[in-house]
Structures are given as C-alpha cells and as structure tokens.
Write a protein that holds these residues in place. Structure first.
Motif, mmCIF file in Angstrom:
data_model
loop_
_atom_site.group_PDB
_atom_site.id
_atom_site.type_symbol
_atom_site.label_atom_id
_atom_site.label_comp_id
_atom_site.label_asym_id
_atom_site.label_seq_id
_atom_site.Cartn_x
_atom_site.Cartn_y
_atom_site.Cartn_z
ATOM 1 N N ALA A 104 70.148 65.577 39.112
ATOM 2 C CA ALA A 104 69.969 65.021 37.764
ATOM 3 C C ALA A 104 68.486 64.982 37.372
ATOM 4 O O ALA A 104 68.132 65.305 36.235
ATOM 5 C CB ALA A 104 70.576 63.619 37.693
ATOM 6 N N THR A 128 76.477 65.273 36.615
ATOM 7 C CA THR A 128 75.027 65.465 36.757
ATOM 8 C C THR A 128 74.359 65.511 35.390
ATOM 9 O O THR A 128 73.282 64.940 35.186
ATOM 10 C CB THR A 128 74.732 66.766 37.529
ATOM 11 O OG1 THR A 128 75.411 66.728 38.783
ATOM 12 C CG2 THR A 128 73.238 66.925 37.765
ATOM 13 N N LYS A 131 73.985 62.053 33.861
ATOM 14 C CA LYS A 131 72.891 61.312 34.505
ATOM 15 C C LYS A 131 71.536 61.814 34.013
ATOM 16 O O LYS A 131 70.628 61.015 33.729
ATOM 17 C CB LYS A 131 72.981 61.452 36.021
ATOM 18 C CG LYS A 131 74.149 60.717 36.660
ATOM 19 C CD LYS A 131 74.187 60.974 38.168
ATOM 20 C CE LYS A 131 75.406 60.322 38.808
ATOM 21 N NZ LYS A 131 75.499 60.667 40.250
ATOM 22 N N ALA A 132 71.403 63.131 33.915
ATOM 23 C CA ALA A 132 70.133 63.711 33.455
ATOM 24 C C ALA A 132 69.845 63.294 32.017
ATOM 25 O O ALA A 132 68.715 62.924 31.671
ATOM 26 C CB ALA A 132 70.188 65.232 33.564
#
Length: 550
Positions: A104, A128, A131-132
């Motif tokens: 992430a 992912t 989250k990023a």
C-alpha cells in the motif's frame, strides 16, 4: 568522437500515438491481436480496441479528466490493458502502471507522485488500493474495478465500464490529432524506474519518444531477415513495464502480430502455451533463459515452434545464451535499453547470428559515447560509462529536476549508468556502474561472477554484491541451489570451483550465503537494493570471522 549509428536515419513521424497506430485513412482489422492464453476465445481485435479506446476517452471527458491528467492501472495482465493504455495516452492523458506486487505504501507513493485522477484496480488488489488511497486521501469514487469481465461493486467501488461511453457515443468520439510540436512535448506515459537507491522515479515519455522507438525497433528487428513470416508472441512480461508496453501493446498492433496474454507467469503454463499456440518469437529477460537451461519441465513440452528470442532488461552471459540456443535450436539475440529510452537503443539486427553476448548495434538516429570517471572518452576497446542521445530519450524525470539534471545534459545526452565496451560498432555491457565492486582498486562486475556461477550445474540461480568487511570491499554471492543439491553442495565446493574460473581479485572472499530465491523484479532484474541490505546485515557477523583468517 561519439559513435553514430551505422544505419541511415529514419524519417520518424511526429504524430500522436493513436494517430500513428490508426491513421485517418486506415481501416482497423477484425483479426484478434490480444488473446487470453487461458481462453483463446476471449480476445480483442484492433477494431474492438479502437471502439473501446474511444468509449473510454468519452467517459474520461465526462468525468472531467483533463488532457495531461494521469490515469493509473493496478492490475495483472489481461486483454483490456491495451484498451486503457491507448484510451488514456491516445486521448491526451498520461498512463502509468503500478506493480501488482506493490504494498500500500509503495502504491501510495506512485499515486501521489503521478497526481493520479483515476485508478483502475483489479478486484484481487482492491484491499491494497483502498489502503493506499486512504494514506494520501485519494477519493474512493475515483477507484474503479478493472478486469477482463464485468464486476459487481466491491466496497462501493464500481466496474470501470460504468465510466465509459456507450457504443454509439464512442463511435461519435474523435480524439485530438497532435501537431509535430505537441507530439514531441506531450507527456504520454510515466513508467517508474526502479534504480538502485531511493524511491522509484517517474520517467516522462512523450508521444514522439514512443513512435520513434517503435520505428527504430522495427527497423532493427527485420534488417537482415529475408522474409517476414507470420509471428505469434506470448505476452507474459508485466504490462505495467516499458518492455511489455512497447512489444505486447504497441508493436503487436502496429505489425498485426497476435499475442497470447498470460495473466501471471508460471513456468509450466509458459511452456504449455508455447506448445499449444506454436509461439514463434519470445521477448524475455535472463531469468527465463536460466529456467529453460536448468528446469527439467522443459523436456515435457514441444518448443520447436520458437525460432527467435530477444533478451533484454538485464545482463546475459554469452555462455547461457549459447547453451539455450544450442539446446533448443533457436536464435537468441540481445538488445539494450532502459525505461529512459522508452525501451531500447541497441539491438542485434534481425537475421544476424550472434553468439558473442553483444547487445548489438546502435539504433538509427542514435549516438553513443563512452566516458571515464573524469568525463573523458575512453580509448578504443576500453570500458566506459555509456551516454545515449536520440529521439527515444525521455524528457526527464517527473517532478524531479535534480535527478533530471544529473541524468540529462542540456544538449540531450542521457547518462545511463551502464558500463560498456565497443568494437567495430558492436557493444557489450559490462555492468551497472553503481553496482561495480572495487577490490583493492580493481573493478569487479557482479554480472560476470553471476554468469560464472550459473555454469556450476547444481546452482539454480545466483546474485553477487559487494560486502564491506573491516573497511575493505569483497564480492559476496547469494546462491539458490537446485533441490537435488541442497545439503550436498557446500560453500567450499563453490569456492574451489571459482578458483579455477576467475582471477584472484574476483574470488568470493566475502563468502557465500545459500538462499531459497534470488530476489527479482517482474522485469527480471535482480533487486540489488535488497542484496545490499543483506550484505550490510551479514558484514557485522562476518567481521570477527574475517579477522581470525588474517
């Protein structure tokens, strides 16, 4: 004096990429070009590509995505990646791809650095991506699910088809056809260069850069070929990477060559696809040739349809090149390039049989010089750092004036960081300048030692890095043994072998560590940064032992 290409200059069109592929007077073909290797009934033709490209362009307009804005993909390979590549680049936006293996935080860095306005993410990577996005306050409503089939919404994220125009809207859509100046200066892609230190840098590539490199590469591929037969390619290289973008996306449609796309690389699936689809040409990195040379599965499949292999992305020894070529009765030619040259600047001309390990000759319209540490041109036959100038050289590093100034001179010379030698207009790569090991003032190339280690039958893969012990630098090897050799082959066996193969200053005085896998990028390059971290860790433990040996 700088070296110039031995070939006459090409008249390279200064047009936008989409107009280059689909000129105004052309009729797109209905013959499939991108074919799913798992399900060959699932495919896209150039006509379908153009329809989807225009629908995506219409949708991005409606979303308020302006020319020059970045659209990022985060996905494994599939047949709709070329749609987004052309739909973004062709309509004046900027394409960038995230490595599907990114964490992430790594993904967040690239999203933030590109100033991405839309992210198309594969359903398997949604967690992912979320989250990023959260780390950089990227709006979730600009995340879209992206795969080769329609997806139901996940965590409120809709399928990318929801933003595209209808078929009728796509038919009415027209893209801006660039003039020469626009083609030279309009950003097309931001591919990220891994480098050896620091975070990856965005390499700014223009429409003209891409068109130039396609024209140069096509010229070199067919230079001495007597006939152009129908080729079939296997697309297993990751499409977020420049190597695959040039061949699997752009050159395939330009030359009307069908490509069977693998969503991810598994060696036996790779072999199975070659046999099933009678693949004729492969674009590979050295790890593939290591596997072909070492892995027993190759004997189970008919690979005789393959006649030509291009190897790039990392150094390849002539020994490995010739072993694989001889075993499978095919021609392996090398090329050299980097993300900063779109993809290439040297190539062994097609139809030429080379077994010397050369990366070939300079592309047309290209110049090269080899300099020493003081910036002086080296004597004939001596190694020097390679500088390249040509129409495929990038515009610079995105939002990084310092790195641009260090790599690009005001008159267009690109400092490559690769050390090469030249003889009679043919080039050989010695190693990366930053990766050379200094042993008592003498330079040692990790690639040379890696090639020697791979000649040892029980070694499946190897990587070499410098290790500093008590203030002195020595070569250290990280070795992955064949399964049958584990527990049987000792460090002393390999050290004894190396004593018969290389000079004293190249011996593995820094020791050997046996590992389960050599860390590599999907492009095939060894992750040198990780090796350096390992060597720093190991140096502390080895210093006491080393003192005892003195």
């Amino acid at each position: 004096m700088p070296f110039s290409s031995p070939f006459p200059p090409l008249d390279i069109p200064k047009v936008d990429l989409l107009s280059y592929i689909f000129p105004p007077s052309s009729t797109p073909s209905d013959t499939p070009i991108w074919i799913d290797a798992k399900n060959p009934q699932h495919s896209l033709s150039p006509r379908q590509l153009l329809q989807w490209t225009k629908r995506l362009g219409y949708g991005l307009d409606g979303l308020g995505i302006k020319r020059g804005d970045a659209v990022v993909i985060f996905t494994p390979n599939h047949i709709f990646v070329p749609v987004v590549y052309f739909g973004v680049v062709g309509t004046g936006r900027v394409f960038s791809g995230l490595n599907p293996n990114y964490t992430a935080s790594e993904a967040a860095h690239q999203l933030q650095n590109t100033e991405a306005k839309v992210v198309l993410v594969h359903p398997s990577l949604v967690g992912t991506a979320i989250k990023a996005a959260k780390q950089i306050n990227f709006p979730r409503n600009r995340l879209y699910l992206f795969s080769d089939h329609r997806n139901n919404a996940v965590h409120g994220i809709k399928d990318w088809r929801s933003l595209t125009g209808s078929f009728e809207q796509g038919e009415r859509y027209t893209w801006h056809r660039m003039n020469e100046k626009e083609a030279e200066t309009t950003l097309a892609t931001l591919n990220y260069s891994s480098g050896t230190t620091g975070r990856p840098k965005g390499v700014a590539i223009s429409h003209y850069n891409i068109v130039a490199n396609i024209e140069q590469t096509i010229f070199m591929r067919f230079l001495h070929k007597k006939t152009r037969r129908q080729e079939r390619w296997l697309g297993f290289l990751p499409l977020y990477h420049a190597y695959a973008q040039l061949y699997t996306i752009v050159m395939a449609v330009k030359l009307h060559i069908p490509v069977y796309l693998m969503k991810e690389f598994h060696f036996e699936d790779f072999l199975r696809a070659i046999q099933a689809y009678k693949i004729t040409n492969l674009q590979v990195a050295p790890p593939i040739l290591v596997m072909l040379n070492k892995r027993p599965e190759t004997t189970k499949y008919d690979l005789t349809s393959v006649t030509d292999v291009l190897c790039g992305a990392a150094p390849l020894s002539s020994e490995l090149q010739n072993k694989v070529a001889g075993r499978f009765n095919l021609q392996i030619n090398q090329g050299w390039g980097m993300t900063e040259t779109v993809c290439g600047a040297h190539h062994v001309p097609g139809g030429t049989k080379d077994d010397s390990g050369s990366v070939g000759q300079l592309f047309p319209n290209c110049e090269c010089k080899l300099l020493d540490d003081n910036g002086n041109e080296v004597a004939p036959g001596q190694p020097g750092e390679m500088y390249i100038r040509g129409p495929q050289v990038c515009m610079g590093y995105w939002k990084n004036k310092k790195a641009t100034k260090e790599a690009l001179s005001p008159d267009g010379w690109l400092r490559t960081g690769d050390v090469a030698i030249v003889r009679d207009g043919w080039f050989w790569i010695v190693d990366r300048k930053k990766e050379l090991i200094k042993v008592n003032g003498l330079q040692v190339a990790p690639a040379e030692l890696e090639a020697v280690l791979l000649e040892f039958n029980q070694i499946a893969d190897a990587a070499v890095v410098g290790i500093t012990i008590n203030g002195e630098e020595w070569p250290r090897a990280y070795i992955h043994l064949e399964d049958c050799a584990k527990g049987r082959i000792k460090e002393s066996d390999i050290q004894n072998y190396m004593q018969t193969k290389v000079a004293k200053h190249k011996q593995l005085v820094g020791g050997i560590s046996f590992i389960d896998e050599v860390p590599k990028l999907p492009s095939g390059k060894i992750v040198r940064k990780m090796l350096k971290e390992w060597s720093k860790r190991d140096a502390l433990a080895l210093e006491e032992n080393y003192r005892a040996k003195l």
